[in-house]
Design a protein around this motif. Structure first.
Motif, short mmCIF file in Angstrom:
data_model
loop_
_atom_site.label_atom_id
_atom_site.label_comp_id
_atom_site.label_asym_id
_atom_site.label_seq_id
_atom_site.Cartn_x
_atom_site.Cartn_y
_atom_site.Cartn_z
N GLU A 110 -5.30 5.43 3.72
CA GLU A 110 -6.02 6.52 4.30
C GLU A 110 -6.85 6.19 5.66
OE1 GLU A 110 -6.52 9.89 0.96
OE2 GLU A 110 -7.83 8.15 0.91
N ALA A 111 -7.35 5.10 5.69
CA ALA A 111 -8.43 4.60 6.65
C ALA A 111 -7.53 3.98 7.91
CB ALA A 111 -9.19 3.58 6.34
N GLU A 112 -6.47 3.60 7.61
CA GLU A 112 -5.51 3.18 8.50
C GLU A 112 -4.77 4.34 9.34
OE1 GLU A 112 -1.45 0.03 8.83
OE2 GLU A 112 -2.55 0.53 6.81
N VAL A 113 -4.47 5.36 8.72
CA VAL A 113 -3.61 6.61 9.16
C VAL A 113 -4.59 7.56 9.91
CG1 VAL A 113 -1.66 6.24 7.76
CG2 VAL A 113 -3.61 7.89 7.15
N GLY A 114 -5.98 7.42 9.34
CA GLY A 114 -7.03 8.06 9.82
C GLY A 114 -7.01 9.84 9.45
N ARG B 265 0.82 -1.28 0.12
CA ARG B 265 -0.05 -0.16 0.00
C ARG B 265 0.76 1.27 -0.06
NH1 ARG B 265 -4.12 -1.77 4.85
NH2 ARG B 265 -5.58 -3.32 3.47
N LEU B 266 2.04 1.23 0.93
CA LEU B 266 2.92 2.28 0.78
C LEU B 266 3.34 2.73 -0.81
CD1 LEU B 266 4.87 2.12 4.03
CD2 LEU B 266 3.35 3.69 3.44
N ARG B 267 3.70 1.63 -1.23
CA ARG B 267 4.32 1.78 -2.89
C ARG B 267 3.40 2.32 -3.54
NH1 ARG B 267 5.33 -1.60 -7.09
NH2 ARG B 267 4.38 -3.32 -6.19
N TYR B 268 2.10 1.83 -3.58
CA TYR B 268 1.03 2.25 -4.38
C TYR B 268 0.79 4.02 -4.04
CZ TYR B 268 -0.47 -2.45 -5.26
OH TYR B 268 -0.48 -3.80 -5.84
N PHE B 269 0.89 4.20 -2.91
CA PHE B 269 0.69 5.57 -2.55
C PHE B 269 1.92 6.19 -3.01
CE2 PHE B 269 2.02 8.86 0.91
CZ PHE B 269 1.06 9.78 0.43
N VAL B 270 3.05 5.99 -2.94
CA VAL B 270 4.23 6.74 -3.21
C VAL B 270 4.14 6.86 -4.69
CG1 VAL B 270 6.69 6.63 -3.53
CG2 VAL B 270 5.59 6.37 -1.33
N PRO C 154 -9.33 1.04 -10.42
CA PRO C 154 -10.20 0.91 -9.20
C PRO C 154 -9.58 0.26 -8.11
CG PRO C 154 -11.43 0.49 -11.08
CD PRO C 154 -9.98 0.58 -11.74
N PRO C 155 -8.64 -0.64 -8.09
CA PRO C 155 -8.13 -1.47 -6.78
C PRO C 155 -6.97 -0.67 -6.30
CG PRO C 155 -7.44 -2.73 -8.85
CD PRO C 155 -8.60 -1.96 -9.27
N LEU C 156 -6.19 0.04 -7.31
CA LEU C 156 -5.13 1.07 -6.97
C LEU C 156 -5.74 2.13 -5.67
CD1 LEU C 156 -2.28 2.42 -6.75
CD2 LEU C 156 -2.89 3.39 -9.05
N LEU D 12 3.65 11.55 5.53
CA LEU D 12 3.60 9.90 5.09
C LEU D 12 4.53 9.73 4.14
CD1 LEU D 12 2.83 7.13 6.10
CD2 LEU D 12 0.74 7.50 4.54
N TYR D 13 4.38 10.65 2.99
CA TYR D 13 5.14 10.40 1.60
C TYR D 13 6.69 10.36 2.00
CZ TYR D 13 7.11 11.09 -2.91
OH TYR D 13 7.95 11.15 -3.99
N ASP D 14 6.96 11.33 2.73
CA ASP D 14 8.59 11.58 3.11
C ASP D 14 9.03 10.18 3.76
OD1 ASP D 14 8.52 13.88 1.99
OD2 ASP D 14 8.32 15.14 3.66
N GLN D 15 8.14 9.91 4.87
CA GLN D 15 8.61 8.70 5.44
C GLN D 15 8.54 7.39 4.80
OE1 GLN D 15 9.73 8.87 8.59
NE2 GLN D 15 9.56 11.18 8.64
N ALA D 16 7.48 7.49 3.98
CA ALA D 16 7.34 6.09 3.15
C ALA D 16 8.54 5.89 2.21
CB ALA D 16 5.96 6.33 2.52
N VAL D 17 8.96 7.09 1.60
CA VAL D 17 10.07 6.91 0.60
C VAL D 17 11.23 6.37 1.13
CG1 VAL D 17 11.51 8.32 -0.86
CG2 VAL D 17 9.26 8.65 -0.93
N GLN D 18 11.64 6.57 2.38
CA GLN D 18 12.75 6.35 3.21
C GLN D 18 12.67 4.61 3.64
OE1 GLN D 18 14.37 8.84 6.21
NE2 GLN D 18 13.14 10.45 5.41
#
Length: 312
Positions: free
Chosen positions: A40-44, A5-10, A30-32, A64-70
């Motif tokens: 988004e539901a998970e992070v609230g 999910r993080l990869r999809y979001f990034v 649609p699945p993406l 989240l993006y900055d942290q997810a990239v790392q």
């Protein structure tokens, strides 16, 4: 938190579009979209402003993006390291270089690198400056050499040197016989060839900016994708261009090079992942320092410090 999910979001955030992200990820839209909604539901909190085009990150999304990239970068590096450790294959170090960008010195650098680490296979991938950022983050390359400054989280950049630029023009052009340096204004009425690599910015933008900053308006520009094509057009008398001085080391029948009155340079930029502390990267620092020394160029302070540390 699910890494997929993080990869999809990034990917969505980087491209600013669910459609383009779905194409890059080779999945349906649609699945993406659903996976990002689950995140988004998970992070609230909402992560993307879906009413904007292109999509824009919300404050929570930016954090989240900055942290997810790392996280993704370190995960990929870990997987790559484990794969190498458990594999019987010869270790590989991947270099990213800007296509046809006059890296006449690259062979010498790689030769020195192979001398320092003879057991490592060196490979070259042609990637523009922006593509190198993504390739570093995903582990496709271990280091890159580019021509354009592209600041990016988690990527260390060192300007190795500023290379002078020269005019490239047909051998039979009247300006080719001049002994004195040539001013930019002398090119304003010439068909000017720029070799632009998408996505932008590219070296072409840097060159065009030199004319603009000096108030010189070009009457006509010819934009092509490859430097090899530019050489053919120049040799055929179709136009002129401005290129890094090292282009003169490449055999180009029908093309002459003249110095410029204006001091215009192009940076040669070395980049790698900030948290990379492998012996392969340390060897590259040493090889770069050796090469610069042999060519009589000063060694950048950051490169010197890390080379000294690598040799301790």
């Amino acid at each position: 938190m699910d890494l997929k999910r993080l990869r999809y979001f990034v990917t969505v955030a980087r491209l600013g579009s669910f459609t383009r992200a779905a194409e890059e990820l080779r999945m349906a839209q649609p699945p993406l979209s659903q996976r990002v909604q689950e995140l988004e539901a998970e992070v609230g909190a909402p992560l993307l402003d879906r009413d904007s085009r292109p999509l824009v990150l919300t404050p929570a999304g930016r954090l989240l993006y900055d942290q997810a990239v790392q996280v993704l970068q370190k995960t990929e590096a870990m997987v790559t390291s484990m794969r190498r450790l458990l594999s019987d294959e010869r270790p590989v170090f991947n270099f990213g270089v800007v296509p046809a960008n006059f890296h006449s010195s690259l062979a010498s650098i790689i030769r020195e690198y192979r001398r320092v680490l003879p057991g490592v296979e060196a490979r070259i991938l042609e990637l523009n400056s922006l593509e190198q950022v993504d390739a570093l983050r995903t582990g496709r390359i271990d280091a890159g050499i580019s021509r354009v400054e592209v600041p990016a989280e988690g990527i260390r950049r060192i300007v190795l040197r500023e290379e002078p630029m020269v005019v490239a023009l047909p051998n039979d052009h009247p300006l080719a016989t001049l002994e004195e340096a040539m001013p930019l204004v002398a090119l304003k009425d010439e068909p000017f060839i720029v070799y632009a690599n998408n996505p932008r910015p590219s070296l072409a933008d840097h060159v065009l900016a030199q004319f603009e900053s000096r108030g010189v308006s070009l009457s006509r520009t010819i934009e092509i994708d490859q430097y090899d094509t530019a050489l053919i057009l120049i040799a055929a008398g179709t136009g002129v261009s401005i290129v890094p001085a090292s282009a003169r080391l490449v055999t180009s029948p029908g093309v002459s090079y003249r110095p410029l009155v204006e001091h215009i340079t192009s940076p040669i930029i070395f980049c790698h992942r900030e948290d990379d502390a492998t012996s392969e990267l340390r060897a590259l620092y040493f090889a770069l320092a050796q090469f610069l020394t042999e060519c009589g160029h000063p060694i950048p302070k950051e490169l010197r410090l890390r080379t000294d540390t690598a040799l301790d």
